[in-house]
Design a protein around this motif. Sequence first.
Motif, PDB file in Angstrom:
ATOM      1  N   ILE A 128      -6.287   4.359  -2.655  1.00  0.00           N
ATOM      2  CA  ILE A 128      -5.898   5.329  -3.848  1.00  0.00           C
ATOM      3  C   ILE A 128      -6.209   7.000  -3.632  1.00  0.00           C
ATOM      4  O   ILE A 128      -5.611   7.967  -4.242  1.00  0.00           O
ATOM      5  CB  ILE A 128      -6.879   4.993  -4.904  1.00  0.00           C
ATOM      6  N   PHE A 129      -7.186   7.036  -2.528  1.00  0.00           N
ATOM      7  CA  PHE A 129      -7.766   8.347  -2.284  1.00  0.00           C
ATOM      8  C   PHE A 129      -6.257   9.201  -1.452  1.00  0.00           C
ATOM      9  O   PHE A 129      -5.977  10.069  -1.746  1.00  0.00           O
ATOM     10  CB  PHE A 129      -8.641   8.430  -1.056  1.00  0.00           C
ATOM     11  N   ALA A 130      -5.588   8.269  -0.691  1.00  0.00           N
ATOM     12  CA  ALA A 130      -4.298   8.593  -0.051  1.00  0.00           C
ATOM     13  C   ALA A 130      -3.445   9.110  -1.173  1.00  0.00           C
ATOM     14  O   ALA A 130      -2.527   9.916  -0.926  1.00  0.00           O
ATOM     15  CB  ALA A 130      -3.623   7.473   0.948  1.00  0.00           C
ATOM     16  N   ARG A 131      -3.328   8.067  -2.268  1.00  0.00           N
ATOM     17  CA  ARG A 131      -2.418   8.444  -3.118  1.00  0.00           C
ATOM     18  C   ARG A 131      -2.547   9.873  -3.638  1.00  0.00           C
ATOM     19  O   ARG A 131      -1.688  10.630  -4.238  1.00  0.00           O
ATOM     20  CB  ARG A 131      -2.009   7.446  -4.169  1.00  0.00           C
ATOM     21  N   ALA A 132      -3.856  10.084  -3.989  1.00  0.00           N
ATOM     22  CA  ALA A 132      -4.003  11.583  -4.519  1.00  0.00           C
ATOM     23  C   ALA A 132      -3.630  12.669  -3.741  1.00  0.00           C
ATOM     24  O   ALA A 132      -3.121  13.570  -4.074  1.00  0.00           O
ATOM     25  CB  ALA A 132      -5.576  11.468  -4.997  1.00  0.00           C
ATOM     26  N   ILE A 133      -3.943  12.359  -2.304  1.00  0.00           N
ATOM     27  CA  ILE A 133      -3.521  13.450  -1.369  1.00  0.00           C
ATOM     28  C   ILE A 133      -1.938  13.453  -1.488  1.00  0.00           C
ATOM     29  O   ILE A 133      -1.354  14.674  -1.494  1.00  0.00           O
ATOM     30  CB  ILE A 133      -4.037  13.080  -0.090  1.00  0.00           C
ATOM     31  N   ALA A 134      -1.337  12.449  -1.405  1.00  0.00           N
ATOM     32  CA  ALA A 134       0.229  12.581  -1.634  1.00  0.00           C
ATOM     33  C   ALA A 134       0.805  13.213  -2.873  1.00  0.00           C
ATOM     34  O   ALA A 134       1.734  13.528  -2.857  1.00  0.00           O
ATOM     35  CB  ALA A 134       0.831  11.043  -1.658  1.00  0.00           C
ATOM     36  N   ALA A 135       0.148  13.127  -3.926  1.00  0.00           N
ATOM     37  CA  ALA A 135       0.196  13.842  -5.084  1.00  0.00           C
ATOM     38  C   ALA A 135       0.754  15.538  -4.897  1.00  0.00           C
ATOM     39  O   ALA A 135       1.050  16.020  -5.686  1.00  0.00           O
ATOM     40  CB  ALA A 135      -0.455  13.515  -6.169  1.00  0.00           C
ATOM     41  N   GLU A 136      -0.061  15.799  -3.796  1.00  0.00           N
ATOM     42  CA  GLU A 136      -0.226  17.359  -3.570  1.00  0.00           C
ATOM     43  C   GLU A 136      -0.292  18.151  -4.950  1.00  0.00           C
ATOM     44  O   GLU A 136       0.212  19.086  -5.231  1.00  0.00           O
ATOM     45  CB  GLU A 136       1.459  17.937  -3.142  1.00  0.00           C
ATOM     46  N   ALA A 137      -1.428  17.661  -5.326  1.00  0.00           N
ATOM     47  CA  ALA A 137      -2.111  18.356  -6.774  1.00  0.00           C
ATOM     48  C   ALA A 137      -2.874  19.682  -6.098  1.00  0.00           C
ATOM     49  O   ALA A 137      -3.116  19.796  -5.107  1.00  0.00           O
ATOM     50  CB  ALA A 137      -2.820  17.600  -7.435  1.00  0.00           C
ATOM     51  N   ASP A 138      -3.370  20.391  -7.132  1.00  0.00           N
ATOM     52  CA  ASP A 138      -4.100  21.459  -6.859  1.00  0.00           C
ATOM     53  C   ASP A 138      -5.562  21.262  -7.170  1.00  0.00           C
ATOM     54  O   ASP A 138      -6.309  21.785  -6.550  1.00  0.00           O
ATOM     55  CB  ASP A 138      -3.765  22.700  -7.886  1.00  0.00           C
ATOM     56  N   ILE A 139      -5.812  20.063  -7.915  1.00  0.00           N
ATOM     57  CA  ILE A 139      -7.132  19.718  -8.371  1.00  0.00           C
ATOM     58  C   ILE A 139      -7.382  18.233  -8.335  1.00  0.00           C
ATOM     59  O   ILE A 139      -6.585  17.534  -8.625  1.00  0.00           O
ATOM     60  CB  ILE A 139      -7.472  20.167  -9.754  1.00  0.00           C
ATOM     61  N   LEU A 140      -8.382  17.974  -7.550  1.00  0.00           N
ATOM     62  CA  LEU A 140      -8.639  16.284  -7.269  1.00  0.00           C
ATOM     63  C   LEU A 140      -9.882  16.073  -8.115  1.00  0.00           C
ATOM     64  O   LEU A 140     -10.805  16.729  -8.005  1.00  0.00           O
ATOM     65  CB  LEU A 140      -9.086  16.022  -5.889  1.00  0.00           C
ATOM     66  N   VAL A 141      -9.781  15.063  -8.770  1.00  0.00           N
ATOM     67  CA  VAL A 141     -10.981  14.737  -9.854  1.00  0.00           C
ATOM     68  C   VAL A 141     -11.322  13.222  -9.325  1.00  0.00           C
ATOM     69  O   VAL A 141     -10.452  12.068  -9.150  1.00  0.00           O
ATOM     70  CB  VAL A 141     -10.651  14.479 -11.477  1.00  0.00           C
ATOM     71  N   CYS A 182       0.735  -1.205   0.143  1.00  0.00           N
ATOM     72  CA  CYS A 182       0.149  -0.013   0.101  1.00  0.00           C
ATOM     73  C   CYS A 182       0.897   1.282   0.047  1.00  0.00           C
ATOM     74  O   CYS A 182       0.532   2.228  -0.817  1.00  0.00           O
ATOM     75  CB  CYS A 182      -0.840   0.128   1.263  1.00  0.00           C
ATOM     76  N   LEU A 183       1.907   1.392   0.583  1.00  0.00           N
ATOM     77  CA  LEU A 183       2.817   2.296   0.690  1.00  0.00           C
ATOM     78  C   LEU A 183       3.548   2.622  -0.656  1.00  0.00           C
ATOM     79  O   LEU A 183       3.359   3.769  -1.133  1.00  0.00           O
ATOM     80  CB  LEU A 183       4.115   2.187   1.683  1.00  0.00           C
ATOM     81  N   ASP A 184       3.678   1.620  -1.418  1.00  0.00           N
ATOM     82  CA  ASP A 184       4.376   1.640  -2.786  1.00  0.00           C
ATOM     83  C   ASP A 184       3.245   2.265  -3.718  1.00  0.00           C
ATOM     84  O   ASP A 184       3.408   3.209  -4.540  1.00  0.00           O
ATOM     85  CB  ASP A 184       4.553   0.213  -3.437  1.00  0.00           C
ATOM     86  N   MET A 185       1.881   1.958  -3.462  1.00  0.00           N
ATOM     87  CA  MET A 185       0.798   2.578  -4.349  1.00  0.00           C
ATOM     88  C   MET A 185       0.784   4.059  -4.053  1.00  0.00           C
ATOM     89  O   MET A 185       0.408   4.617  -4.723  1.00  0.00           O
ATOM     90  CB  MET A 185      -0.511   1.716  -4.045  1.00  0.00           C
ATOM     91  N   VAL A 186       0.828   4.228  -2.829  1.00  0.00           N
ATOM     92  CA  VAL A 186       0.876   5.914  -2.238  1.00  0.00           C
ATOM     93  C   VAL A 186       1.948   6.558  -3.005  1.00  0.00           C
ATOM     94  O   VAL A 186       1.957   7.526  -3.275  1.00  0.00           O
ATOM     95  CB  VAL A 186       0.606   6.079  -0.962  1.00  0.00           C
TER      96      VAL A 186
END
Length: 279
Positions: free
Chosen positions: A145-158, A90-94
């Motif tokens: 996968i939600f955690a992965r999106a947060i880790a991306a530090e993006a400006d926009i979440l889809v 899971c850590l790898d996925m994030v």
Amino acid sequence: MDISSSNPEAAVSFSNLGHAYVPDTWIFRRYHASVRKGEIFAILGPNGRGKTTLLKILLGAIQPCEGTLQIDGDVAFVPQLFQVSFDFSCLDMVLMGRARKVGLFTKPKASDLNAASAALERLGIAHFAELPFHQLSGGQRQLVIFARAIAAEADILVLDEPTSALDLQNQQQVLRWIYALSRQDGLTVLMTTHHPHHALAVADQALLMLGCDRFDIGPAKHVLTKEALSALYNVTMARARFQHRDRSMETLVPVFEACPDRTQLLETRGVSEVNSTIM
């Protein structure tokens, strides 16, 4: 596609947007919206109406056949279903969410590991870190996968139906995270959902995909009405008012007419609204 930049306050905006997989057979067209930075934007519509196509256009996966589009910021995506063929933890996925920052042929740095661990911790699933991703349930994968999106530090979440695989408790938790990411972190969130009550709970704006060139857009509390949703889904909707702790609240719920005797009972009692109390 024409990329415009007419509204500096908009994180995402599009005008006269349309797409057809087969010539002259439009999925949708003449759609327009402007989502300000930090807003939560909900997209609702029945299956086959074009929600996924719209998301693919916003993500840059496909080019629209017509219209203008503006994306101001980095985008992270949380799909509805996610499976992998390899035995990643899971850590790898994030950590994969850090790909834009790590770069090609470069190992993750300590800052990337910290960001991934912090994302798991924020969602309350730090104990998943070393577990094989493919062994998790569908709902647990959704959280990773939600955690992965947060880790991306993006400006926009889809987010494509972000609560679809989750139980009620985790649905509530994900809605709280979505709201916190918008209000506390300033992220812009675009989400599809089949749950109008979820959109009412968190969304600033809502888009109802009514037909090929028919849509309604505006503040969620104005667009998500009993009449509009009944027409959108061809299902009777009822307004539910309830007391939650010290607050008076209301939402919309579907009235499924699978049992004629129950439907008749409601009609004979003249029930037009659902009133309940949550203690």
